[in-house]
Design an enzyme around this catalytic site. Sequence first.
Site, PDB file in Angstrom:
ATOM      1  N   ASP A 390       0.851  -1.186   0.000  1.00 21.38           N
ATOM      2  CA  ASP A 390       0.000   0.000   0.000  1.00 21.38           C
ATOM      3  C   ASP A 390       0.888   1.238   0.000  1.00 21.38           C
ATOM      4  OD1 ASP A 390      -2.507  -1.071   0.002  1.00 21.38           O
ATOM      5  OD2 ASP A 390      -2.658  -1.203   2.166  1.00 21.38           O
ATOM      6  N   ASP A 687      -4.797  -3.081   5.038  1.00 19.02           N
ATOM      7  CA  ASP A 687      -5.342  -2.560   6.293  1.00 19.02           C
ATOM      8  C   ASP A 687      -6.869  -2.629   6.382  1.00 19.02           C
ATOM      9  OD1 ASP A 687      -6.050  -0.639   4.473  1.00 19.02           O
ATOM     10  OD2 ASP A 687      -4.728   0.927   5.256  1.00 19.02           O
ATOM     11  N   ASP A 691      -9.219  -6.393   2.408  1.00 20.49           N
ATOM     12  CA  ASP A 691      -7.861  -6.902   2.201  1.00 20.49           C
ATOM     13  C   ASP A 691      -7.680  -8.291   2.807  1.00 20.49           C
ATOM     14  OD1 ASP A 691      -6.962  -4.641   0.896  1.00 20.49           O
ATOM     15  OD2 ASP A 691      -6.348  -3.637   2.731  1.00 20.49           O
TER      16      ASP A 691
END
Length: 959
Positions: A390, A687, A691
């Site tokens: 990310d 997060d 996910d």
Amino acid sequence: DRDAARPFASLFRVGGGGGGGGGEKIVSSLGVNSGGKEQTNDIMIESLRGEHAAERSIEEVCAILRADSSSGLSSAEAARRRGVHGYNEFDAPEEEPMWKKYAEQFKNPLIALLLCSALVSILMKQFDDAISITVAVVIVVTVGFVQEYRSEKTLEQLGKLVPPTCTVIRDGREGHMLARELIPGDLVLLHTGDRIPADLRLVYAVDLQLDESSLTGETEPKRKQIEAIAVGSGRSEKDDDSSPMGGGHVDHLHSVVFMGTLVCSGHGKGIVISTATNSQFGDVYKLLQAEESPKTPLQKSMDQLGTQLSIYSFGIIAFIFIVGLVQGRNVLDMFTIGVSLAVAAIPEGLPIVVAVTLAIGVIRMAKRRAVVKKMPAVETLGCVTVICSDKTGTLTKNEMTATVVITPEGEKAEVTGIGYSSVDGQCIFRGERVIGHSHPAIGQIVEVGCVCNNAKVDGETVIGQPTEGALVVLARKTHLEKTRAQYHRLQEIPFTTDTKWMAVLAETIPGDVNSRAFFVKGAVDRVLEKCEYYLKDGSRPTPLDESTRRVILDEARNAALTGLRVLGLARGTSLNTLVFTGCVGMFDPPRPGADEAIAAVKSSGVDVKLITGDSMETAQSIGGRLGIFNPSTDTCLSGHEVDRMSDNELELVIRSVTVFYRASPRHKLKIIKALQNMGEVVAMTGDGVNDAAALKKADIGVAMGKCGTDVCKEAADMILCDDDFSTLKEAIEEGKGIYHNITNFVRFQLSTSVAALSLIAASTIFHFENPLNAMQILWINIIMDGPPAQSLGVEPVDGDIIRQPPRNTRTPMLSRKLVGQILSSALIIVAGTLWVFYKEMSADNKITPRDTTMTFTCFVLFDMWNALSCRSATKSIWEIGILRNRAFCISVSGSLLCQLAVIYWTPLQHIFQTEALSLLDLVFLTGLSSTVFIFNEGRKLYEKRSASFVHHPHSVNHM
């Protein structure tokens, strides 16, 4: 009320029934009174998907669900519907009993091989071997069971995002009830701070903003409204309602709120459209159930090693059995000898070393602020070939920072300082610091950004939206932070995805009607549409002509191309005749050290791929700053393009793609599968709730500790407490170090084991005198599996190990190279020991206590020198440092002292049948046994020089 006291986890029910019923459409019986007779009509009550509800008006949704948007359902109707809908909870599969989970640990081939060895030892009445093997197995199995029991809680944690209570209107009255009691058609009230209890179609909303980051991955709160969206815009071509990920596009469904998301501000009211597994949140639950965590590379290596050792053991038995037949010896005796040697060859200490080494790795990582939940996952990081990361919070600080202020004429003021701290930041314009309205052209821009703002900065924490927090910090740096307090707000027009601007109507305090003005900020092009003037030199409103408009748009576009998020600001007495004051460019700065960590990881052969929801320009800019994206060699791919590609098409291009932009969490699973299909070992960071499936599917899932959801943390193998990519680099170092330590142990133990067995096998098969007695063999066994061997597993991680490429997971632990090293060391030990034995025995042609003592001590010293050289496979002992591994130094020193006690202490002399040796004998044996160390150190030097010659032939020739 027993149910009211149940915790979050109570929203999981074990067994069948409930949990959203049997599908989207279910039947409810409604009583209808007609002519004094009660009639029962079966009416279809739908459990609507979010995209379907968002396309329908409030009246249509109420009609479909037989709901009332003002008084809610009646209690009697709610009870009837619950009979067919079930409760708003997830049906977790029935848990396996503890004994069954414990028994599953024995499926490991190496454990099974050890158990067979223990059984054979019992049958042959070698009870000491049987006990030691059984104890080793019990320790390893128990450690594995405890780890698995603590970590496999993913499905249970889903309940933690569903609140135990909510506010509902039933029978026209407002009241609190358990969230599990909700059914489609219920009317739910929402307030700031509430967690959404089910998927709802909004019927009323006032300044309602929701944090949907757990579903969409975007950090900006989503503003909600009650108007229906256009028919067909709720689904894309790739959406398939029948699939678990169907209807995954939720970020634009502004009239629907989803289970598990959070109300950031405002209040509202909504009708329940779906519950439990029929909700968007339920899609994640079903997907998570469908995905299985893959075996780690270390587990596969251990399985392969167990299989190899089994084959070698049967080979030993067969060889000795055939030799015995050829010699005409007793078949049963030869079989017994063969089985005994095979059992002794199996390294029962290996599983313990693996468990201890992994446990120490877990402790080391905890000190580096990384929590590893599954022990084998530590080593997995050493095999990772691709990291999908990310951007927000992992590679960047998740602190929007204003970096440039642009006037309408195109002049720029530079803003220094990073993050939400204003202590070390300044705004510099024309070489001078901006303080207050010292430079009106900049002061006017900052003032608009401060007044048209809802955020607060407390210390270094922003309460509100990050972009607004950046404007507040900018006001602090220019000493204009008190400007907002000088105005009284009369009206706010909130930002929407359609308008892309926000406005505030305010007047100065005390209320001065003549000072009333609109303060507006938003997308530059949208704000310019409402402007007829621009502020020249910060003081004179000047008509906005086309050339100036082009200058403003070009400057904003150029700033955006560098990765900045650009806001346009304006003010005026009317929303249609605003005065454009200027632009502010801001970005989320990279974490300190992130670029170095990425460079170190990439230099070792690990690819890093950036996955972000930002625009292409922002993604490329941050990727370029961090060294992930190179415009000349790398490509970018949007989430929409990923959706349109088949799995095979994605696999063809994915190696060259380093940046995925406009990507949501649902794209991650497809990216992981494509990489794994190509043989890559993938680490994935995440997060959000969505996910979770990708984290579970990845070879190692890495969750964020600060901003990660509970579900995400439970699905992951590792949690970064500080959300910092640099910690991932340290974890990779630890993983590589662990595997090297395990292979070092295997090299030492198998070379010692092969040497000892060769001595015994040769003397047995060829009718030689046995150079070692039973007690001496037992002592050597203790050294093989005891402290000196175990201490190799705790060797500190080498600082240069990060530069080594990831190991090939297809290569077995017992590779040709390792087998060659084991056999060469064993050959030197056997040759040296036999030479000493026959040298001592040749004096009188009979075996005396001195002969066995010299032979025994020679073998033990060979062992110690061999252990010293096994501390590193590539570096000499002088490079790694003799005293660096304290555990090794202590264990070897202890073993040598015990050996001296065996030689010189009378009680032990009787037990081991030894006698005292002279100092000259010890010096001679030490010098002879050091040959195995000298040989291995020489081999390392030769290999290093050969590798250096291959990489730098010209420099070598020049020398």
